[in-house]
Motif scaffolding. Sequence first.
Motif, short mmCIF file in Angstrom:
data_model
loop_
_atom_site.label_atom_id
_atom_site.label_comp_id
_atom_site.label_asym_id
_atom_site.label_seq_id
_atom_site.Cartn_x
_atom_site.Cartn_y
_atom_site.Cartn_z
N ASN A 62 44.64 66.62 -32.25
CA ASN A 62 43.79 66.43 -31.07
C ASN A 62 42.34 66.15 -31.45
OD1 ASN A 62 45.19 66.93 -28.26
ND2 ASN A 62 46.25 68.13 -29.80
N LEU A 63 41.86 66.76 -32.52
CA LEU A 63 40.50 66.48 -32.98
C LEU A 63 40.40 65.05 -33.51
CD1 LEU A 63 37.63 67.47 -33.51
CD2 LEU A 63 38.42 68.29 -35.73
N VAL A 64 41.36 64.62 -34.31
CA VAL A 64 41.37 63.26 -34.84
C VAL A 64 41.43 62.25 -33.69
CG1 VAL A 64 42.82 61.60 -36.10
CG2 VAL A 64 42.31 63.82 -37.11
N ALA A 65 42.29 62.51 -32.71
CA ALA A 65 42.41 61.60 -31.56
C ALA A 65 41.10 61.51 -30.78
CB ALA A 65 43.53 62.07 -30.64
N SER A 66 40.44 62.63 -30.56
CA SER A 66 39.19 62.60 -29.81
C SER A 66 38.10 61.83 -30.56
CB SER A 66 38.71 64.01 -29.47
OG SER A 66 38.25 64.70 -30.61
N LYS A 67 38.09 61.95 -31.89
CA LYS A 67 37.10 61.21 -32.69
C LYS A 67 37.37 59.71 -32.66
CE LYS A 67 35.65 64.82 -35.83
NZ LYS A 67 35.34 65.17 -37.20
N ALA A 109 50.40 56.45 -32.40
CA ALA A 109 50.91 57.80 -32.63
C ALA A 109 51.14 58.03 -34.12
CB ALA A 109 52.21 58.01 -31.86
N GLU A 110 51.74 57.06 -34.79
CA GLU A 110 51.98 57.17 -36.22
C GLU A 110 50.67 57.28 -37.00
OE1 GLU A 110 54.26 54.68 -39.71
OE2 GLU A 110 55.02 54.55 -37.66
N GLU A 111 49.69 56.46 -36.63
CA GLU A 111 48.38 56.48 -37.30
C GLU A 111 47.67 57.82 -37.09
OE1 GLU A 111 44.11 54.48 -36.42
OE2 GLU A 111 45.78 53.07 -36.54
N LEU A 112 47.70 58.33 -35.87
CA LEU A 112 47.04 59.60 -35.56
C LEU A 112 47.72 60.77 -36.29
CD1 LEU A 112 46.39 59.16 -31.74
CD2 LEU A 112 44.66 59.19 -33.56
N VAL A 113 49.04 60.77 -36.34
CA VAL A 113 49.76 61.84 -37.02
C VAL A 113 49.46 61.82 -38.52
CG1 VAL A 113 52.08 62.65 -37.66
CG2 VAL A 113 51.55 62.12 -35.27
N GLU A 114 49.42 60.65 -39.11
CA GLU A 114 49.09 60.55 -40.54
C GLU A 114 47.65 61.01 -40.78
OE1 GLU A 114 49.24 60.46 -44.36
OE2 GLU A 114 51.04 60.03 -43.21
N VAL A 135 57.35 63.20 -38.44
CA VAL A 135 58.20 62.49 -37.50
C VAL A 135 57.41 62.33 -36.19
CG1 VAL A 135 60.42 62.42 -36.30
CG2 VAL A 135 60.24 63.56 -38.53
N PRO A 136 56.54 61.28 -36.14
CA PRO A 136 55.79 61.04 -34.90
C PRO A 136 56.66 60.35 -33.86
CG PRO A 136 55.16 59.44 -36.57
CD PRO A 136 56.17 60.37 -37.21
N GLN A 137 56.42 60.69 -32.60
CA GLN A 137 57.15 60.05 -31.51
C GLN A 137 56.17 59.84 -30.36
OE1 GLN A 137 60.42 62.34 -29.95
NE2 GLN A 137 61.09 60.69 -28.63
N ALA A 138 56.01 58.59 -29.96
CA ALA A 138 55.17 58.27 -28.80
C ALA A 138 55.99 58.55 -27.55
CB ALA A 138 54.71 56.82 -28.86
#
Length: 140
Positions: A62-67, A109-114, A135-138
Amino acid sequence: MSDILFTSSATAKNGRDGHVKSSDGMIDLDLVNPAENKEGKGSNPEQLFAAGYAACFDGALNLVASKKDKQIDSTTTAEVSFMKDKEDGGFKIGVTMNVEVQGVSPEDAEELVEAAHQFCPYSKATRGNIDVKLVPQAIE
């Protein structure tokens, strides 16, 4: 050593068939080794590790996504497996990190999870020491 923001503490007695309690009493659990006692009631080190890793990873995500200015809703489930170590005959753990990310494309989703895996303190602590499968899943 880096600047310490806080320290958590827990004490275990009698190992996998014992008891664990945090210093503040929030965790106060009997432990059971499910490999040897499938009927026993209690937690185990892998379950406790899974809870901590899932919470930490989801926070990092969630922090990575917000940035990256991405609005997401996420659910992270860590599956921690207790396994025989073929190299030394002992035991080891491995993790499968199932991450549902709502609000972005499968590629995002894959990029954010990595990115979360690179940032998460648990991921940093275990990197190179245990196998972690992402195992990311959008979710739409």
